[in-house]
Design a protein around this motif. Structure first.
Motif, PDB file in Angstrom:
ATOM      1  N   SER A   1       0.843  -1.188   0.000  1.00 29.43           N
ATOM      2  CA  SER A   1       0.000   0.000   0.000  1.00 29.43           C
ATOM      3  C   SER A   1       0.882   1.243   0.000  1.00 29.43           C
ATOM      4  N   MET A   2       0.256   2.396  -0.201  1.00 29.57           N
ATOM      5  CA  MET A   2       0.976   3.667  -0.150  1.00 29.57           C
ATOM      6  C   MET A   2       0.023   4.745   0.353  1.00 29.57           C
ATOM      7  N   MET A   3       0.548   5.665   1.134  1.00 29.11           N
ATOM      8  CA  MET A   3      -0.207   6.848   1.514  1.00 29.11           C
ATOM      9  C   MET A   3       0.649   8.069   1.211  1.00 29.11           C
ATOM     10  N   HIS A   4       0.014   9.075   0.631  1.00 31.10           N
ATOM     11  CA  HIS A   4       0.727  10.327   0.410  1.00 31.10           C
ATOM     12  C   HIS A   4      -0.137  11.501   0.825  1.00 31.10           C
ATOM     13  N   THR A   5       0.547  12.592   1.135  1.00 31.15           N
ATOM     14  CA  THR A   5      -0.104  13.880   1.292  1.00 31.15           C
ATOM     15  C   THR A   5       0.083  14.607  -0.035  1.00 31.15           C
ATOM     16  N   ALA A   6      -1.014  15.070  -0.612  1.00 33.24           N
ATOM     17  CA  ALA A   6      -0.964  15.780  -1.884  1.00 33.24           C
ATOM     18  C   ALA A   6      -1.226  17.260  -1.643  1.00 33.24           C
ATOM     19  N   VAL A   7      -0.368  18.095  -2.203  1.00 30.90           N
ATOM     20  CA  VAL A   7      -0.560  19.539  -2.195  1.00 30.90           C
ATOM     21  C   VAL A   7      -0.718  19.936  -3.665  1.00 30.90           C
ATOM     22  N   THR A   8      -1.929  20.330  -4.012  1.00 26.78           N
ATOM     23  CA  THR A   8      -2.290  20.584  -5.402  1.00 26.78           C
ATOM     24  C   THR A   8      -2.533  22.074  -5.601  1.00 26.78           C
ATOM     25  N   PHE A   9      -1.996  22.595  -6.700  1.00 27.48           N
ATOM     26  CA  PHE A   9      -2.098  24.018  -6.992  1.00 27.48           C
ATOM     27  C   PHE A   9      -2.999  24.232  -8.205  1.00 27.48           C
ATOM     28  N   GLY A  10      -4.157  24.841  -7.986  1.00 24.11           N
ATOM     29  CA  GLY A  10      -5.027  25.244  -9.077  1.00 24.11           C
ATOM     30  C   GLY A  10      -5.985  24.206  -9.605  1.00 24.11           C
ATOM     31  N   GLY A  11      -6.285  23.189  -8.844  1.00 27.62           N
ATOM     32  CA  GLY A  11      -7.283  22.224  -9.275  1.00 27.62           C
ATOM     33  C   GLY A  11      -6.701  21.057 -10.031  1.00 27.62           C
ATOM     34  N   VAL A  12      -7.599  20.309 -10.706  1.00 25.02           N
ATOM     35  CA  VAL A  12      -7.193  19.097 -11.412  1.00 25.02           C
ATOM     36  C   VAL A  12      -8.035  18.921 -12.666  1.00 25.02           C
ATOM     37  N   SER A  13      -7.405  18.387 -13.703  1.00 25.90           N
ATOM     38  CA  SER A  13      -8.088  18.026 -14.940  1.00 25.90           C
ATOM     39  C   SER A  13      -7.893  16.525 -15.134  1.00 25.90           C
ATOM     40  N   TRP A  14      -8.986  15.746 -15.087  1.00 26.54           N
ATOM     41  CA  TRP A  14      -8.917  14.287 -15.139  1.00 26.54           C
ATOM     42  C   TRP A  14      -8.962  13.773 -16.564  1.00 26.54           C
ATOM     43  N   GLY A  15      -8.248  12.664 -16.801  1.00 19.28           N
ATOM     44  CA  GLY A  15      -8.245  11.986 -18.091  1.00 19.28           C
ATOM     45  C   GLY A  15      -8.700  10.548 -17.944  1.00 19.28           C
ATOM     46  N   ASP A  16      -8.252   9.718 -18.861  1.00 19.36           N
ATOM     47  CA  ASP A  16      -8.630   8.311 -18.901  1.00 19.36           C
ATOM     48  C   ASP A  16      -7.936   7.508 -17.801  1.00 19.36           C
ATOM     49  N   ALA A  17      -8.439   6.297 -17.612  1.00 19.19           N
ATOM     50  CA  ALA A  17      -7.818   5.367 -16.664  1.00 19.19           C
ATOM     51  C   ALA A  17      -6.433   4.967 -17.160  1.00 19.19           C
ATOM     52  N   VAL A  18      -5.530   4.713 -16.215  1.00 20.76           N
ATOM     53  CA  VAL A  18      -4.221   4.147 -16.536  1.00 20.76           C
ATOM     54  C   VAL A  18      -4.464   2.683 -16.899  1.00 20.76           C
ATOM     55  N   SER A  19      -3.982   2.262 -18.059  1.00 27.52           N
ATOM     56  CA  SER A  19      -4.228   0.891 -18.511  1.00 27.52           C
ATOM     57  C   SER A  19      -3.440  -0.103 -17.658  1.00 27.52           C
ATOM     58  N   ASP A  20      -3.866  -1.340 -17.693  1.00 33.40           N
ATOM     59  CA  ASP A  20      -3.137  -2.387 -16.970  1.00 33.40           C
ATOM     60  C   ASP A  20      -1.706  -2.500 -17.488  1.00 33.40           C
TER      61      ASP A  20
ATOM     62  N   GLN B   1       0.148  -0.015 -18.787  1.00 32.47           N
ATOM     63  CA  GLN B   1       0.895   1.131 -18.258  1.00 32.47           C
ATOM     64  C   GLN B   1       1.246   0.905 -16.791  1.00 32.47           C
ATOM     65  N   TYR B   2       0.288   0.377 -16.031  1.00 33.22           N
ATOM     66  CA  TYR B   2       0.535   0.089 -14.619  1.00 33.22           C
ATOM     67  C   TYR B   2       1.599  -0.997 -14.471  1.00 33.22           C
ATOM     68  N   ALA B   3       1.546  -2.051 -15.292  1.00 35.61           N
ATOM     69  CA  ALA B   3       2.530  -3.133 -15.231  1.00 35.61           C
ATOM     70  C   ALA B   3       3.931  -2.598 -15.482  1.00 35.61           C
ATOM     71  N   ALA B   4       4.071  -1.633 -16.395  1.00 42.31           N
ATOM     72  CA  ALA B   4       5.378  -1.036 -16.648  1.00 42.31           C
ATOM     73  C   ALA B   4       5.873  -0.316 -15.406  1.00 42.31           C
ATOM     74  N   GLY B   5       4.965   0.299 -14.652  1.00 43.89           N
ATOM     75  CA  GLY B   5       5.343   0.934 -13.396  1.00 43.89           C
ATOM     76  C   GLY B   5       5.870  -0.083 -12.403  1.00 43.89           C
ATOM     77  N   ASN B   6       5.251  -1.254 -12.353  1.00 43.56           N
ATOM     78  CA  ASN B   6       5.679  -2.294 -11.422  1.00 43.56           C
ATOM     79  C   ASN B   6       7.090  -2.783 -11.703  1.00 43.56           C
ATOM     80  N   GLU B   7       7.581  -2.537 -12.921  1.00 46.68           N
ATOM     81  CA  GLU B   7       8.940  -2.930 -13.274  1.00 46.68           C
ATOM     82  C   GLU B   7       9.946  -1.811 -13.022  1.00 46.68           C
ATOM     83  N   ALA B   8       9.475  -0.651 -12.570  1.00 46.14           N
ATOM     84  CA  ALA B   8      10.340   0.520 -12.391  1.00 46.14           C
ATOM     85  C   ALA B   8      11.248   0.360 -11.181  1.00 46.14           C
ATOM     86  N   ASP B   9      12.542   0.390 -11.412  1.00 45.62           N
ATOM     87  CA  ASP B   9      13.582   0.445 -10.393  1.00 45.62           C
ATOM     88  C   ASP B   9      13.269  -0.337  -9.120  1.00 45.62           C
TER      89      ASP B   9
END
Length: 150
Positions: free
Chosen positions: A117-136, A138-146
């Motif tokens: 699991s992970m928990m973070h504190t987010a400090v966001t400046f000026g709102g958010v613009s949402w896009g599409d879901a991260v594909s499986d 794309q996520y799998a490539a993250g799991n291979e990161a360092d």
């Protein structure tokens, strides 16, 4: 509410007193939905008059945000666990103690690894613009990161 030096009161003797500002109404954490994949829990975020929002997000393993960007950028403080922050070019593994800056208008996502699991504190400046879901994929490539950061 952001705290500045004026937040510290001074007694008649000149000693400083600590002042605590409540940034929540005491509401319990809520399960997030809509622009997320997996199970996430959020504390009620606090937004000031300048559009700066501060909030905590807890990601269960495999949970992640959708692609999104912030007009003024975003600062993440990784408080617990292990996760990823990815942009359109790569994903980077993050661990407790890391601080991440995402510049204004950069599309990105963040979430927990498949095993922690992970928990973070987010400090966001000026709102958010949402896009599409991260594909499986794309996520799998993250799991291979360092994995040395695990």
């Amino acid at each position: 509410m952001l705290i500045d030096s004026a937040a510290f009161a001074t007694t008649a003797e000149g000693a400083h007193m600590i002042t605590v500002f409540s940034t929540t109404d005491g509401s319990p954490s809520q399960r997030a939905s809509g622009t997320y994949t997996g199970e996430l829990w959020r504390d009620a975020p606090t937004t000031d008059e300048h559009g700066v929002t501060v909030g905590n997000v807890f990601f269960t393993p495999c949970a992640r945000t959708h692609w999104h960007s912030h007009p003024g950028g975003q600062l993440l403080i990784i408080e617990h666990g292990e996760g990823f922050v990815g942009d359109r070019e790569r994903a980077t593994r993050v661990v407790a103690g890391d601080i991440v800056w995402t510049p204004p208008n950069v599309e990105h996502w963040h979430g927990a690894t498949s095993e922690r699991s992970m928990m973070h504190t987010a400090v966001t400046f000026g709102g958010v613009s949402w896009g599409d879901a991260v594909s499986d994929n794309q996520y799998a490539a993250g799991n291979e990161a360092d994995p040395s950061r695990a």
